[in-house]
Scaffold this motif. Structure first.
Motif, PDB file in Angstrom:
ATOM      1  N   MET A 288     161.653   8.286 -36.777  1.00  0.00           N
ATOM      2  CA  MET A 288     160.391   7.540 -35.995  1.00  0.00           C
ATOM      3  C   MET A 288     159.020   8.173 -36.657  1.00  0.00           C
ATOM      4  N   LYS A 289     158.330   7.184 -36.865  1.00  0.00           N
ATOM      5  CA  LYS A 289     157.034   7.402 -37.536  1.00  0.00           C
ATOM      6  C   LYS A 289     155.876   7.338 -36.655  1.00  0.00           C
ATOM      7  N   LEU A 290     155.087   8.725 -36.646  1.00  0.00           N
ATOM      8  CA  LEU A 290     154.110   8.664 -35.784  1.00  0.00           C
ATOM      9  C   LEU A 290     152.725   7.977 -36.560  1.00  0.00           C
ATOM     10  N   ASP A 291     152.069   7.517 -35.502  1.00  0.00           N
ATOM     11  CA  ASP A 291     150.643   6.885 -36.059  1.00  0.00           C
ATOM     12  C   ASP A 291     149.589   7.857 -35.813  1.00  0.00           C
ATOM     13  N   THR A 292     149.167   8.732 -36.797  1.00  0.00           N
ATOM     14  CA  THR A 292     148.162   9.620 -36.827  1.00  0.00           C
ATOM     15  C   THR A 292     146.816   9.275 -37.552  1.00  0.00           C
ATOM     16  N   VAL A 293     146.637   8.072 -37.228  1.00  0.00           N
ATOM     17  CA  VAL A 293     145.314   7.470 -37.950  1.00  0.00           C
ATOM     18  C   VAL A 293     144.171   8.286 -37.369  1.00  0.00           C
ATOM     19  N   GLY A 294     143.215   8.589 -38.306  1.00  0.00           N
ATOM     20  CA  GLY A 294     141.939   9.454 -37.535  1.00  0.00           C
ATOM     21  C   GLY A 294     142.228  10.923 -37.384  1.00  0.00           C
ATOM     22  N   LEU A 295     143.485  11.524 -37.358  1.00  0.00           N
ATOM     23  CA  LEU A 295     143.704  12.670 -37.285  1.00  0.00           C
ATOM     24  C   LEU A 295     143.988  13.644 -38.429  1.00  0.00           C
ATOM     25  N   GLY A 296     144.696  12.703 -39.566  1.00  0.00           N
ATOM     26  CA  GLY A 296     144.891  13.276 -40.830  1.00  0.00           C
ATOM     27  C   GLY A 296     146.211  12.704 -41.133  1.00  0.00           C
ATOM     28  N   ARG A 297     146.918  13.218 -42.215  1.00  0.00           N
ATOM     29  CA  ARG A 297     148.144  12.776 -42.873  1.00  0.00           C
ATOM     30  C   ARG A 297     149.008  13.885 -42.613  1.00  0.00           C
ATOM     31  N   ARG A 298     150.189  13.401 -42.273  1.00  0.00           N
ATOM     32  CA  ARG A 298     151.432  14.552 -42.253  1.00  0.00           C
ATOM     33  C   ARG A 298     152.506  13.579 -42.040  1.00  0.00           C
ATOM     34  N   ASP A 299     153.124  13.316 -43.143  1.00  0.00           N
ATOM     35  CA  ASP A 299     154.146  12.354 -42.826  1.00  0.00           C
ATOM     36  C   ASP A 299     155.399  12.631 -42.325  1.00  0.00           C
ATOM     37  N   ASP A 300     155.849  13.912 -42.247  1.00  0.00           N
ATOM     38  CA  ASP A 300     157.165  14.416 -41.628  1.00  0.00           C
ATOM     39  C   ASP A 300     156.683  15.191 -40.124  1.00  0.00           C
ATOM     40  N   LEU A 301     155.963  14.724 -39.745  1.00  0.00           N
ATOM     41  CA  LEU A 301     155.411  15.144 -38.341  1.00  0.00           C
ATOM     42  C   LEU A 301     156.594  15.047 -37.206  1.00  0.00           C
ATOM     43  N   ALA A 302     157.032  14.007 -36.909  1.00  0.00           N
ATOM     44  CA  ALA A 302     158.165  13.845 -36.062  1.00  0.00           C
ATOM     45  C   ALA A 302     159.199  14.800 -36.288  1.00  0.00           C
ATOM     46  N   ALA A 303     159.876  14.781 -37.497  1.00  0.00           N
ATOM     47  CA  ALA A 303     160.871  15.505 -37.961  1.00  0.00           C
ATOM     48  C   ALA A 303     160.556  17.131 -37.821  1.00  0.00           C
ATOM     49  N   GLU A 304     159.511  17.479 -38.170  1.00  0.00           N
ATOM     50  CA  GLU A 304     159.110  18.870 -37.726  1.00  0.00           C
ATOM     51  C   GLU A 304     159.194  19.185 -36.284  1.00  0.00           C
ATOM     52  N   LEU A 305     158.744  18.287 -35.538  1.00  0.00           N
ATOM     53  CA  LEU A 305     158.831  18.571 -33.952  1.00  0.00           C
ATOM     54  C   LEU A 305     160.335  18.409 -33.514  1.00  0.00           C
ATOM     55  N   ALA A 306     160.975  17.576 -34.155  1.00  0.00           N
ATOM     56  CA  ALA A 306     162.335  17.357 -33.901  1.00  0.00           C
ATOM     57  C   ALA A 306     163.371  18.836 -34.082  1.00  0.00           C
ATOM     58  N   ALA A 307     162.764  19.320 -35.132  1.00  0.00           N
ATOM     59  CA  ALA A 307     163.376  20.304 -35.465  1.00  0.00           C
ATOM     60  C   ALA A 307     163.195  21.716 -34.695  1.00  0.00           C
ATOM     61  N   THR A 308     162.326  21.586 -33.882  1.00  0.00           N
ATOM     62  CA  THR A 308     161.908  22.890 -32.966  1.00  0.00           C
ATOM     63  C   THR A 308     163.037  22.932 -32.031  1.00  0.00           C
ATOM     64  N   GLU A 309     163.104  23.969 -31.215  1.00  0.00           N
ATOM     65  CA  GLU A 309     163.940  24.344 -30.039  1.00  0.00           C
ATOM     66  C   GLU A 309     163.771  23.427 -28.902  1.00  0.00           C
ATOM     67  N   GLU A 310     162.459  22.957 -28.619  1.00  0.00           N
ATOM     68  CA  GLU A 310     161.858  22.080 -27.640  1.00  0.00           C
ATOM     69  C   GLU A 310     161.982  20.923 -28.134  1.00  0.00           C
ATOM     70  N   HIS A 311     162.549  19.937 -27.472  1.00  0.00           N
ATOM     71  CA  HIS A 311     162.409  18.451 -27.874  1.00  0.00           C
ATOM     72  C   HIS A 311     161.559  17.566 -27.332  1.00  0.00           C
ATOM     73  N   ASP A 312     160.685  18.164 -26.331  1.00  0.00           N
ATOM     74  CA  ASP A 312     160.208  17.336 -25.401  1.00  0.00           C
ATOM     75  C   ASP A 312     158.556  17.639 -25.680  1.00  0.00           C
ATOM     76  N   LEU A 313     158.236  17.946 -26.901  1.00  0.00           N
ATOM     77  CA  LEU A 313     156.846  18.357 -27.514  1.00  0.00           C
ATOM     78  C   LEU A 313     156.196  16.983 -28.071  1.00  0.00           C
ATOM     79  N   THR A 314     155.036  16.710 -27.876  1.00  0.00           N
ATOM     80  CA  THR A 314     154.067  15.827 -28.474  1.00  0.00           C
ATOM     81  C   THR A 314     153.245  16.427 -29.314  1.00  0.00           C
ATOM     82  N   PRO A 315     153.314  15.777 -30.581  1.00  0.00           N
ATOM     83  CA  PRO A 315     152.166  16.274 -31.606  1.00  0.00           C
ATOM     84  C   PRO A 315     150.424  15.912 -31.179  1.00  0.00           C
ATOM     85  N   ALA A 316     149.766  17.012 -31.771  1.00  0.00           N
ATOM     86  CA  ALA A 316     148.334  16.896 -31.526  1.00  0.00           C
ATOM     87  C   ALA A 316     147.657  17.920 -32.612  1.00  0.00           C
TER      88      ALA A 316
END
Length: 136
Positions: free
Chosen positions: A1-29
């Motif tokens: 899954m690719k997250l649209d972070t336009v205007g917030l900066g570039r982080r290509d693997d953001l979704a994978a980083e969040l998925a790798a955490t113990e909590e799977h219901d986190l949203t990026p900010a």
């Protein structure tokens, strides 16, 4: 899954980083600023808002530029790995440091004309290089 972070900066693997955490219901900010124990955050596709941190975060508290995981209650639950940071020594301390900004790719150093200060330029460039940030 690719997250649209336009205007917030570039982080290509953001979704994978969040998925790798113990909590799977986190949203990026992205942290925009800190205000006395609250952080101004912006999430993809949402308006910016103030958010508290949930309990004690692992590692350091969020700083401007950090990518964070926000839980369902709107609190910061996790600070993601920093990539490039501007860090300075704390005044009157030989060992303590303070992170000024995180996830910085390029630091633009500007000096006033007609009398630029070469020592300040060198000091700021060294500060950037020490944090893994390219100075221009």
């Amino acid at each position: 899954m690719k997250l649209d972070t336009v205007g917030l900066g570039r982080r290509d693997d953001l979704a994978a980083e969040l998925a790798a955490t113990e909590e799977h219901d986190l949203t990026p900010a992205r942290v925009l600023a800190q205000h006395r124990g609250l952080w101004l955050i912006a999430a993809p596709g949402a308006a910016s808002r103030l958010a508290p941190a949930r309990g004690r975060l692992r590692g350091e508290a969020p700083v401007t530029g950090d990518w964070v995981g926000v839980d369902r209650n709107g609190a910061i639950a996790r600070v993601l790995e920093r990539r490039g940071a501007l860090v300075r020594r704390v005044a009157d301390s030989a060992t303590d440091s303070q992170v000024l900004a995180a996830n910085v790719e390029v630091a633009l150093i500007a000096e006033p004309l007609p009398d630029p200060n070469p020592q300040r330029i060198e000091r700021l460039a060294a500060l950037a290089a020490a944090g893994g940030v390219r100075a221009v």
